[in-house]
Write an enzyme that holds these catalytic residues in place. Structure first.
Site, short mmCIF file in Angstrom:
data_model
loop_
_atom_site.label_atom_id
_atom_site.label_comp_id
_atom_site.label_asym_id
_atom_site.label_seq_id
_atom_site.Cartn_x
_atom_site.Cartn_y
_atom_site.Cartn_z
N GLU A 69 22.80 14.17 9.54
CA GLU A 69 22.82 13.44 10.82
C GLU A 69 21.67 12.44 10.88
OE1 GLU A 69 22.45 16.66 13.68
OE2 GLU A 69 23.83 17.88 12.50
N LYS B 133 18.52 10.58 12.09
CA LYS B 133 17.42 11.04 12.96
C LYS B 133 17.01 9.90 13.87
CE LYS B 133 13.07 13.59 12.78
NZ LYS B 133 12.20 12.73 13.55
N ASP C 237 15.12 7.92 16.58
CA ASP C 237 13.73 8.01 17.02
C ASP C 237 13.69 7.82 18.53
OD1 ASP C 237 11.06 8.26 16.90
OD2 ASP C 237 10.66 6.27 16.08
N TYR D 173 23.24 16.86 19.56
CA TYR D 173 23.30 17.33 18.18
C TYR D 173 23.08 18.82 17.97
CZ TYR D 173 18.31 16.07 18.71
OH TYR D 173 17.04 15.92 19.16
N LYS E 123 12.94 11.37 5.36
CA LYS E 123 12.45 10.13 5.96
C LYS E 123 12.81 8.91 5.12
CE LYS E 123 10.20 11.72 9.54
NZ LYS E 123 8.93 11.38 10.10
N CYS F 284 -23.42 14.84 3.17
CA CYS F 284 -22.56 14.60 4.33
C CYS F 284 -23.20 13.53 5.21
CB CYS F 284 -22.39 15.90 5.12
SG CYS F 284 -21.63 15.64 6.73
N CYS G 98 -24.45 15.36 8.63
CA CYS G 98 -25.52 16.37 8.73
C CYS G 98 -26.40 16.45 7.49
CB CYS G 98 -24.91 17.74 9.03
SG CYS G 98 -24.00 18.44 7.66
N CYS H 112 -18.20 18.72 3.17
CA CYS H 112 -19.53 18.99 3.68
C CYS H 112 -19.73 20.49 3.54
CB CYS H 112 -19.58 18.58 5.15
SG CYS H 112 -20.98 19.28 6.01
N CYS I 127 -22.59 21.07 11.54
CA CYS I 127 -22.41 19.64 11.28
C CYS I 127 -21.77 19.02 12.52
CB CYS I 127 -21.52 19.44 10.06
SG CYS I 127 -21.08 17.71 9.79
S1 IVH Z 1 17.66 19.11 15.29
C1 IVH Z 1 16.10 22.01 14.16
N1 IVH Z 1 18.97 16.91 14.93
O1 IVH Z 1 13.76 15.15 15.53
C2 IVH Z 1 15.31 21.56 15.30
N2 IVH Z 1 16.72 16.74 15.69
O2 IVH Z 1 11.36 16.49 14.28
C3 IVH Z 1 15.19 20.09 15.38
N3 IVH Z 1 15.96 14.45 16.11
O3 IVH Z 1 12.45 16.88 18.26
C4 IVH Z 1 16.21 19.45 16.21
N4 IVH Z 1 17.86 13.47 15.56
O4 IVH Z 1 13.75 14.74 18.72
C5 IVH Z 1 17.79 17.45 15.29
N5 IVH Z 1 20.29 15.08 14.58
C6 IVH Z 1 19.14 15.58 14.96
C7 IVH Z 1 18.03 14.79 15.38
C8 IVH Z 1 16.83 15.41 15.74
C9 IVH Z 1 16.60 13.29 16.00
C10 IVH Z 1 14.55 14.60 16.55
C11 IVH Z 1 14.36 15.51 17.73
C12 IVH Z 1 13.40 16.57 17.29
C13 IVH Z 1 12.77 15.94 16.10
C14 IVH Z 1 12.34 16.99 15.10
#
Ligand code: IVH
Length: 673
Positions: A118, A120, A122, A222, A310, A404, A407, A428, A435
């Protein structure tokens, strides 16, 4: 009557002020003015605009959304924690992820593992509770355990169904997904926010839902949290059902097996990402089989069964103006390049890490060099390479300090017994609070989200309070001189009151969070939890400050030599002991609630030899889920030694000598059943 010139000036000062407060809010560490003062300022501006038609600004509250998000939302506990995800960047990371899973599940052919893939997005995640088919409660993620009640704001989002009439819709369910703003819609308001994510977050957290309405937010579902009647077998199946129920799901969701296929799909999708109408920072892979997800469970804050892959980093060229040494909470000295500010993928970057001395030498990085800087998502930007063609001869080599910088203690490298090498990281050598720079970092850690979670004590505030000698050691936080703070710039009655409340609230704390907050090296959230389950209450943990009985910990599964050595170092230091002893009477540290229902309650187990059809990790986790405890070696405290194929005979002998029950895997299963 004032001249037009004067009025314009007055107006622009007010707009500037408003902008400043809006910005301060986003930088959460800075307290801003009271809500009523803010509203007054806003009203002033609107009145001026009404009276003098010629006044205009894109930052005017009449055109921009109400701007300052409210801090005053009610909080509510998530019925099922909202987790975060661990990251992968390349083929190897994914191979590792898959290997861990197949080991845990005892699967031989990992090519058979199906993933729900899926995008991700943002944005900002939200949890929507539906009872009897009606949307009744909406929460933000918050710290994952407790979120803010933003029901009315979420109600303004068209994509969120308010009533669902499908027959198979559960009686009580939390639907989770991402609230975001489309790229095209963001274009129209981009002067006011750093990025789409900020815009979505700011808009969602308006006190007045009518303000939220001004920005067209979208929602993609999701996953689910709590669910009363659960009958889905696969994540992909659940996504399809979400669609039938009337939720938007991502058009780019897929099911894929095999790491090579995942990587190929990732490449294809990465090329497409700029054509999509939403910001994505990668792909999420989830084990598709929900039963397997359940077996895998989670570690600390992230599930074992999912990972975020990522996208590769953005990069840009800039010049190194200087190299400074940053000192971390554990004493690590990190060289950081101060670079000429440069925009990398939508974010202005002026610091880039150089990792350590070896890296500087290997890449031959000098002050004055033009370098390529890379940034990926929320990871700290780093210097990739030097553009040697740009060298003028004026560049200066950097000499890494032997002491360091804070300190003056000696800088050391740890020796790694396993790799038989010295660490690349230099540290350190002073212990903790001795410190100054380490002390500040330790306090930041102490108040952070996963520890004491004190709102209003952000990083900048901690630094300021340290400079002003308001906080030197953690316990100072609980006897702050508020009459002094209220007079500081940027503070007022309201922000001081909020801080007071938040500090009061933090005094009630779980034992594991308390242990974690101390910032003992190698004792992260997982190990802190382990220790809390061993000690059960603060009194027995405190005894460590007197009896130094660290060896007893070695039987705990997860506590290795490194952890124990680190605990020793911590407790042999008088300041640390003083901190612990002074904190205890101030706080209400809660006892660990033992899972009393489990069949293996009060029983300890150890495994030896290869188990059949189940991995060691899963056997341990099953034992723990049923309230049993896992020990690391055979000693008087052990109740059962469970033997698989080819067990260590020495262990069996030791167990027999101590009259410990030696049982087979089948017998252990029976105990569970
Ligand atoms: S699953 C398994 N599915 O990513 C628990 N998260 O770093 C995580 N996000 O806080 C949620 N798309 O804001 C999931 N298809 C997707 C997602 C997703 C974006 C974000 C979500 C979560 C963060 C986790």
């Amino acid at each position: 009557m004032k001249s037009r010139n004067l009025i314009e000036k007055e107006y622009s000062i007010k707009i500037k002020e408003l902008k400043k407060y809006n910005k301060l809010y986003y930088d959460k560490s800075n307290p801003s003015i009271s809500d009523s003062d803010y509203d007054k300022l806003k009203k002033n501006i609107l009145e001026l605009e009404n009276n003098f038609e010629y006044l205009k600004s894109i930052d005017s509250p009449s055109t921009s959304i109400g701007a300052k998000p409210s801090k005053k939302f009610l909080k509510s506990k998530h019925r099922v924690k909202m987790l975060s995800l661990s990251n992968a960047f390349d083929f190897n990371d994914l191979k590792n992820f898959e290997k861990k899973i197949s080991n845990y599940l005892n699967i031989n052919n990992s090519n058979l593992i199906e993933y729900s893939v899926e995008p991700k997005i943002d944005g900002i995640s939200a949890s929507l509770t539906y009872k009897n088919k009606k949307f009744i409660l909406g929460l933000s993620r918050g710290d994952g355990i407790e979120g803010e009640v933003i029901t009315e704001n979420l109600r303004t989002i068209k994509d969120i169904p308010k009533v669902i009439n499908e027959k198979n819709f559960p009686e009580d369910i939390d639907i989770r997904g991402e609230v975001y703003i489309g790229k095209k819609d963001f274009e129209k308001i981009k002067d006011r926010f750093a990025n789409p994510r900020n815009a979505a977050s700011g808009s969602l957290r308006q006190k007045d839902p009518n303000e939220t309405k001004k920005i067209p937010l979208k929602f993609i579902a999701y996953t689910f949290g709590f669910c009363s009647d659960f009958k889905f077998k696969k994540q992909s199946e659940f996504l399809d059902i979400l669609k039938l129920w009337g939720f938007n799901i991502n058009d780019h969701n897929k099911v894929i097996s095999g790491v090579s296929n995942l990587v190929q799909n990732h490449q294809e999708f990465e090329n497409k990402r700029f054509d999509l109408n939403f910001d994505v920072d990668g792909l999420v892979y989830k084990i598709n089989d929900l039963d397997l997800q359940k077996r895998l469970g989670f570690i600390a804050n992230a599930p074992r069964w999912a990972i975020a892959h990522k996208f590769s980093a953005d990069s840009s060229f800039s010049k190194i103006l200087n190299i400074e040494i940053q000192i971390g909470r554990t004493g690590a000295l990190t060289p950081v390049a101060k670079i000429k500010p440069v925009n990398i993928g939508g974010v202005v970057v002026s610091n880039a890490t150089l990792h350590n001395e070896e890296e500087i030498i290997r890449k031959d990085i000098r002050i004055g060099d033009t370098v390529k800087v890379e940034r990926a998502g929320d990871v700290i930007p780093h210097v990739l390479s030097v553009d040697l063609k740009k060298r003028s001869g004026q560049e200066k080599k950097f000499s890494f300090p032997k002491q360091c910088p804070s300190c003056r203690s000696k800088v050391i490298k740890d020796y790694n017994k396993i790799t038989k090498k010295y660490d690349a990281v230099q540290r350190c050598s002073s212990e903790g609070y001795k410190c100054e720079k380490i002390a500040i970092e330790k306090i930041k850690h102490f108040v952070s989200k996963d520890a004491f979670n004190i709102e209003g004590l952000g990083k900048k505030v901690v630094e300021k309070f340290w400079d002003l000698k308001i906080i030197k050691l953690p316990f100072d936080i609980f006897s702050l001189n508020y009459s002094k703070i209220v007079k500081l710039e940027g503070w007022g009655e309201l922000s001081v009151n909020n801080l007071k409340k938040s500090i009061e609230k933090s005094k009630v704390i779980n034992l594991d969070k308390f242990i974690f907050s101390l910032g003992i090296r190698h004792i992260g959230q997982e190990n802190a939890k382990l220790l809390s389950e061993y000690f059960l209450n603060i009194e027995s943990f405190r005894k460590l400050t007197e009896n130094f009985n660290f060896n007893s910990l070695s039987s705990l599964d997860g506590m290795g030599e490194t952890q124990i050595k680190s605990l020793k170092n911590f407790f042999y230091d008088k300041i640390n002991v003083n901190v612990v002893n002074k904190l205890i009477p101030i706080l209400e540290i809660e006892k660990v609630e033992q899972n009393k229902k489990g069949k293996l309650k009060n029983k300890t187990f150890m495994f030896t030899g290869k188990l059949l059809n189940i991995s060691r990790a899963e056997a341990k986790s099953l034992t723990e889920k049923n309230s049993g405890k896992i020990l690391n070696n055979v000693n008087k405290k052990l109740d059962y030694l469970v033997i698989g194929e080819k067990p260590t005979t020495k262990k069996i002998k030791q167990a027999r000598d101590l009259n410990i029950k030696v049982i087979s895997q089948a017998e252990w299963r029976k105990l569970l059943n």
